[in-house]
Write an enzyme that holds these catalytic residues in place. Structure first.
Site, short mmCIF file in Angstrom:
data_model
loop_
_atom_site.label_atom_id
_atom_site.label_comp_id
_atom_site.label_asym_id
_atom_site.label_seq_id
_atom_site.Cartn_x
_atom_site.Cartn_y
_atom_site.Cartn_z
N PRO A 149 0.78 -1.23 0.00
CA PRO A 149 0.00 0.00 0.00
C PRO A 149 0.82 1.28 0.00
O PRO A 149 1.82 1.39 0.69
CB PRO A 149 -0.84 -0.11 1.28
CG PRO A 149 -0.12 -1.09 2.14
CD PRO A 149 0.52 -2.06 1.19
N ASN A 150 0.34 2.21 -0.80
CA ASN A 150 0.85 3.58 -0.92
C ASN A 150 2.13 3.70 -1.75
O ASN A 150 2.55 4.81 -2.07
CB ASN A 150 1.05 4.24 0.46
CG ASN A 150 -0.26 4.34 1.22
OD1 ASN A 150 -1.24 4.82 0.69
ND2 ASN A 150 -0.30 3.83 2.45
N ARG A 166 5.97 12.52 -1.98
CA ARG A 166 6.17 13.17 -0.67
C ARG A 166 7.25 12.42 0.10
O ARG A 166 7.67 11.34 -0.32
CB ARG A 166 4.86 13.22 0.14
CG ARG A 166 4.30 11.86 0.49
CD ARG A 166 3.08 11.96 1.40
NE ARG A 166 2.52 10.63 1.64
CZ ARG A 166 2.94 9.80 2.59
NH1 ARG A 166 3.90 10.15 3.43
NH2 ARG A 166 2.39 8.60 2.72
N TYR A 189 12.07 8.43 1.52
CA TYR A 189 11.89 7.45 0.45
C TYR A 189 12.61 7.80 -0.86
O TYR A 189 12.55 7.03 -1.81
CB TYR A 189 10.39 7.27 0.16
CG TYR A 189 9.64 6.71 1.35
CD1 TYR A 189 9.91 5.43 1.83
CD2 TYR A 189 8.67 7.47 2.01
CE1 TYR A 189 9.23 4.91 2.92
CE2 TYR A 189 7.98 6.96 3.10
CZ TYR A 189 8.26 5.68 3.54
OH TYR A 189 7.59 5.18 4.62
N ASN A 210 7.97 -5.72 -1.35
CA ASN A 210 7.93 -4.65 -0.36
C ASN A 210 6.50 -4.63 0.17
O ASN A 210 5.61 -4.07 -0.47
CB ASN A 210 8.30 -3.29 -0.98
CG ASN A 210 8.38 -2.20 0.09
OD1 ASN A 210 7.84 -2.36 1.18
ND2 ASN A 210 9.03 -1.10 -0.23
N ALA A 220 3.29 -1.08 4.72
CA ALA A 220 2.76 -1.11 6.10
C ALA A 220 2.30 -2.50 6.52
O ALA A 220 2.34 -2.84 7.71
CB ALA A 220 1.60 -0.12 6.22
N GLU A 225 12.62 -9.75 0.81
CA GLU A 225 11.82 -8.62 1.33
C GLU A 225 12.66 -7.36 1.19
O GLU A 225 13.84 -7.35 1.58
CB GLU A 225 11.49 -8.89 2.81
CG GLU A 225 10.70 -7.76 3.46
CD GLU A 225 10.45 -8.03 4.95
OE1 GLU A 225 10.81 -9.13 5.46
OE2 GLU A 225 9.92 -7.12 5.62
N HIS A 240 12.76 -3.05 1.73
CA HIS A 240 12.22 -1.78 2.21
C HIS A 240 13.12 -0.66 1.73
O HIS A 240 14.35 -0.78 1.83
CB HIS A 240 12.15 -1.75 3.74
CG HIS A 240 11.22 -2.78 4.29
ND1 HIS A 240 9.87 -2.59 4.32
CD2 HIS A 240 11.46 -4.01 4.78
CE1 HIS A 240 9.30 -3.68 4.82
NE2 HIS A 240 10.24 -4.57 5.10
N ARG A 274 13.74 3.93 12.27
CA ARG A 274 12.53 4.76 12.27
C ARG A 274 11.70 4.49 13.53
O ARG A 274 12.21 4.02 14.53
CB ARG A 274 11.75 4.52 10.97
CG ARG A 274 12.60 4.86 9.73
CD ARG A 274 11.83 4.70 8.45
NE ARG A 274 10.69 5.61 8.40
CZ ARG A 274 9.68 5.50 7.54
NH1 ARG A 274 9.67 4.52 6.66
NH2 ARG A 274 8.68 6.36 7.57
O1 CA2 Z 1 10.64 1.67 3.63
C1 CA2 Z 1 9.75 1.03 3.02
O2 CA2 Z 1 9.89 0.61 1.88
C2 CA2 Z 1 8.41 0.79 3.70
O3 CA2 Z 1 7.99 -0.54 3.41
C3 CA2 Z 1 7.45 1.81 3.11
C4 CA2 Z 1 6.07 1.83 3.78
C5 CA2 Z 1 6.18 1.88 5.30
O4 CA2 Z 1 4.89 1.72 5.89
C6 CA2 Z 1 7.11 0.81 5.85
O5 CA2 Z 1 7.22 0.97 7.25
C7 CA2 Z 1 8.49 0.91 5.22
C8 CA2 Z 1 5.28 3.06 3.32
C9 CA2 Z 1 5.07 3.15 1.85
C10 CA2 Z 1 4.59 4.55 1.50
O6 CA2 Z 1 5.19 4.90 0.30
C11 CA2 Z 1 5.24 6.21 -0.08
C12 CA2 Z 1 6.45 6.77 -0.28
C13 CA2 Z 1 6.55 8.07 -0.66
C14 CA2 Z 1 5.42 8.83 -0.89
C15 CA2 Z 1 4.20 8.27 -0.68
C16 CA2 Z 1 4.10 6.94 -0.29
#
Ligand code: CA2
Length: 143
Positions: free
Chosen positions: A9-10, A17, A22, A73, A76, A97, A99, A106
């Site tokens: 997700p996301n 952002r 990221y 990946n 969440a 896996e 990230h 974090r």
């Molecule tokens: O660090 C990672 O790749 C995560 O899997 C990313 C997830 C987070 O919940 C994990 O704890 C770590 C969040 C993905 C959100 O992705 C976005 C990145 C930039 C802008 C919008 C969304």
């Protein structure tokens, strides 16, 4: 060899952002990076992203049925989805896996991934390069 690169997700919003966490790479850039890496390594890369947990479970079942490798990946879902972990445990080929961020540096709720114990290996904190490295690892293992 087919490799599924699956994103939770996301992640489709990547590059829009939190660049300090990221990076600035967009999801479209990530797709191109994985496809280009696949071409270089002679892999058939199938890259997908979903915000719907049941859809990810279906893709993991598909990979399990085909005996295909997975780069995942779980975003969440990493931190709480026993359903995603159980689907990962069905895989018969290596699972890496990935990230983008270093989840251990974090918030405390990100430190634990329920998926890691059933993964072959974990890469975190290396940004999109983690995907490239995961594909190189899987290609080298298959030789
Ligand atoms: O660090 C990672 O790749 C995560 O899997 C990313 C997830 C987070 O919940 C994990 O704890 C770590 C969040 C993905 C959100 O992705 C976005 C990145 C930039 C802008 C919008 C969304």
């Amino acid at each position: 060899m087919r490799v599924y690169v699956l994103n939770g997700p996301n992640l489709g919003r990547l590059g829009t952002r939190q660049p300090e966490v990221y990076g600035t790479t967009t999801y479209a850039d990530l797709v191109e990076l994985c496809q280009q890496t696949g071409r270089e390594l002679g892999l058939e890369v199938v890259i997908r992203q979903t915000d719907a947990e049941h859809e990810l479970l279906g893709w993991l079942h598909e990979a399990a049925d085909l005996g295909a490798c997975v780069v995942l990946n779980p975003a969440a879902w990493s931190h709480y989805s026993i359903a995603v972990r159980d689907a990962c445990a069905l895989l018969r080929a290596p699972l890496v896996e990935v990230h983008l961020s270093n989840i251990h540096a974090r918030e405390a709720f990100r430190h634990h991934s329920v998926v890691s114990a059933v993964a072959t290996g974990v890469i975190c904190g290396l940004g999109v390069d983690g995907y490239r490295l995961a594909l190189h690892h899987l290609a080298a293992r298959a030789r």
